[in-house]
Enzyme design. Structure first.
Site, PDB file in Angstrom:
ATOM      1  N   THR A 151       0.806  -1.222   0.000  1.00  0.00           N
ATOM      2  CA  THR A 151       0.000   0.000   0.000  1.00  0.00           C
ATOM      3  C   THR A 151       0.840   1.273   0.000  1.00  0.00           C
ATOM      4  O   THR A 151       0.281   2.364   0.098  1.00  0.00           O
ATOM      5  CB  THR A 151      -0.928   0.020   1.229  1.00  0.00           C
ATOM      6  OG1 THR A 151      -0.133  -0.093   2.421  1.00  0.00           O
ATOM      7  CG2 THR A 151      -1.924  -1.120   1.181  1.00  0.00           C
TER       8      THR A 151
ATOM      9  N   ALA B 129       2.310   2.932  -2.340  1.00  0.00           N
ATOM     10  CA  ALA B 129       1.895   3.865  -3.395  1.00  0.00           C
ATOM     11  C   ALA B 129       0.561   4.525  -3.069  1.00  0.00           C
ATOM     12  O   ALA B 129       0.337   5.693  -3.406  1.00  0.00           O
ATOM     13  CB  ALA B 129       1.807   3.137  -4.740  1.00  0.00           C
ATOM     14  N   ASP B 130      -0.344   3.794  -2.411  1.00  0.00           N
ATOM     15  CA  ASP B 130      -1.629   4.372  -2.021  1.00  0.00           C
ATOM     16  C   ASP B 130      -1.432   5.524  -1.036  1.00  0.00           C
ATOM     17  O   ASP B 130      -1.981   6.614  -1.209  1.00  0.00           O
ATOM     18  CB  ASP B 130      -2.517   3.304  -1.380  1.00  0.00           C
ATOM     19  CG  ASP B 130      -2.929   2.211  -2.349  1.00  0.00           C
ATOM     20  OD1 ASP B 130      -3.706   2.519  -3.266  1.00  0.00           O
ATOM     21  OD2 ASP B 130      -2.479   1.082  -2.195  1.00  0.00           O
ATOM     22  N   TYR B 131      -0.663   5.258   0.011  1.00  0.00           N
ATOM     23  CA  TYR B 131      -0.436   6.293   1.020  1.00  0.00           C
ATOM     24  C   TYR B 131       0.331   7.484   0.443  1.00  0.00           C
ATOM     25  O   TYR B 131       0.018   8.638   0.739  1.00  0.00           O
ATOM     26  CB  TYR B 131       0.317   5.705   2.211  1.00  0.00           C
ATOM     27  CG  TYR B 131      -0.549   4.869   3.120  1.00  0.00           C
ATOM     28  CD1 TYR B 131      -1.483   5.450   3.967  1.00  0.00           C
ATOM     29  CD2 TYR B 131      -0.441   3.479   3.138  1.00  0.00           C
ATOM     30  CE1 TYR B 131      -2.286   4.683   4.798  1.00  0.00           C
ATOM     31  CE2 TYR B 131      -1.232   2.700   3.961  1.00  0.00           C
ATOM     32  CZ  TYR B 131      -2.155   3.310   4.791  1.00  0.00           C
ATOM     33  OH  TYR B 131      -2.946   2.542   5.620  1.00  0.00           O
TER      34      TYR B 131
ATOM     35  N   GLY C 257      -2.047   9.566  -1.609  1.00  0.00           N
ATOM     36  CA  GLY C 257      -2.908  10.362  -0.744  1.00  0.00           C
ATOM     37  C   GLY C 257      -2.177  11.543  -0.134  1.00  0.00           C
ATOM     38  O   GLY C 257      -2.737  12.640  -0.003  1.00  0.00           O
TER      39      GLY C 257
END
Length: 397
Positions: A166, A168-170, A173
């Site tokens: 995750t 890249a997700d964080y 964001g």
């Protein structure tokens, strides 16, 4: 007063990437309204360890400070209700595949016409443009395409996950929150909003230090190195006598000279065979072997204490149990315990960054699905209980 009080955010996204932007804003005072599919909710509610609340720890932690409403964006009535909410909002966060909102007649052209000052964060696998824009993406794909997965792992092993799938997700964001705040300032000055467009891979590519210029100028393709780091040595993880690990970072010759003296190997520094970065890089195995032999002769605490006294950067390679026991984490309140009415007391990571004058906070954990329907639809859209009951029966909310 928190710095983002007075800002209203509609979080219509799912999972982590764009919702994390909304979470950061919620921590610093923005009113964040999480818009979820009736009866289903954000899939993040089912991602991770399930609690007695019926939602997971991921949801409880990452949907902190948000209000939840249910709304079917595919229903004609649902579309109109979203537009009414957009008219009263400052920000919309979404991470559908490009073209999805447009297919639902809720694209940028429609929503910005409703609210010309609107700022819209759009996170997707590859961004809103380019030949790959229509392809789906998740954090693992962002890590891989962004270039960090190729570098993660040992040289003789396949590419590994860089810590978390995750990441890249964080990161998306986080960059999204920065973009939204800048866009809000522009909207205040000009009266015109804009889109903030982030591809999951882009923040990953952005943090890879000299990877791009080194290839462009010298044709150098960095390979997996395991724990060591390119350009500096010793700069790795080393085992200790008590089967734990420490990280030691010698980023210049002066620091290495201090470490060499500490190890009783002062002669290898300065004019010695390992006195310069270039000499150490030429014999990484020899240098790392020397450091490892020294760390193995001490416990983890001893190595950290000795390095601190000698001003050599060193820290524990912390497992989560060590983090919970560490006095630095405690002193900085990096872990906060929040009482949730559905799941009891939960320990979650505290707010970052730390503002000394107007700090953020974790006030509530992830809400129950639709917990704020009456508050939002009644307060913002003026709908009564009977109307809400009808809409609920129709599957609109």
């Amino acid at each position: 007063m928190k710095p983002l009080e007075g800002i209203r955010v509609l979080d219509i996204a799912t999972y982590i990437a764009a919702p994390y932007c909304a979470t950061i804003m919620a921590e610093f005072g923005a009113e964040v309204i999480k818009v979820e599919m009736p009866g289903v909710g954000d899939p993040c509610r089912r991602l991770g360890s399930v609690t007695e609340a019926g939602d997971t720890l991921v949801w409880l932690s990452e949907a902190r400070n948000k209000k939840s409403i249910t709304l079917n964006l595919k229903d004609p009535k649902g579309k109109e209700m979203l537009k009414q909410l957009v008219a009263k909002a400052d920000v919309v966060c979404e991470n559908f595949r490009p073209g999805t909102l447009e297919k639902w007649d809720l694209g940028w052209d429609v929503l910005s016409a409703v609210n010309p000052k609107l700022v819209m964060l759009r996170v997707s696998g590859y961004g809103q443009t380019g030949p790959y824009s229509a392809q789906p993406g998740f954090g693992r794909i962002g890590n891989a395409f962004g270039g960090i997965s190729f570098l993660a792992g040992d040289p003789d092993r396949p590419p590994a996950t860089p810590g978390s799938a995750t990441l890249a997700d964080y990161m998306s964001g986080l960059y999204g929150a920065l973009g939204v705040v800048m866009a809000l300032r522009s909207a205040e000055a000009t009266g015109v909003g804009q889109q903030v467009d982030v591809g999951l891979y882009e923040p990953i590519f952005r943090i890879l230090d000299e990877l791009a210029p080194a290839y462009d100028k010298f044709g150098f393709i960095r390979q997996r190195m395991g724990a060591p780091t390119v350009n500096v040595c010793p700069h790795s993880h080393y085992p200790t006598d008590d089967d734990r690990w420490v990280a030691i970072a010698c980023t210049n010759d002066k620091i290495f000279a201090r470490l060499a003296k500490l190890m009783g190997q002062e002669d290898v520094a300065g004019d010695g065979r390992y006195g310069t970065i270039q000499q150490r890089e030429a014999d990484r195995a020899g240098v790392d072997g020397m450091v490892e032999a020294w760390t193995r002769s001490h416990t983890q605490k001893e190595v950290v204490a000795l390095c601190a006294e000698a001003e050599v950067p060193c820290g524990i390679v912390a497992a989560i149990d060590e983090i919970f026991e560490d006095p630095q984490y405690a002193a900085r309140d990096n872990i906060v315990r929040v009482n949730d009415p559905r799941a009891g007391e939960i320990a979650v990571p505290n707010v970052v960054p730390r503002l000394t004058g107007t700090p953020g906070s974790v006030d509530t954990l992830g809400p129950a699905l639709g917990a704020n329907n009456a508050e939002i639809y009644g307060g913002l859209l003026g709908l009564g209980d009977e109307e809400l009951e009808v809409l609920s029966g129709e599957g609109v909310i």
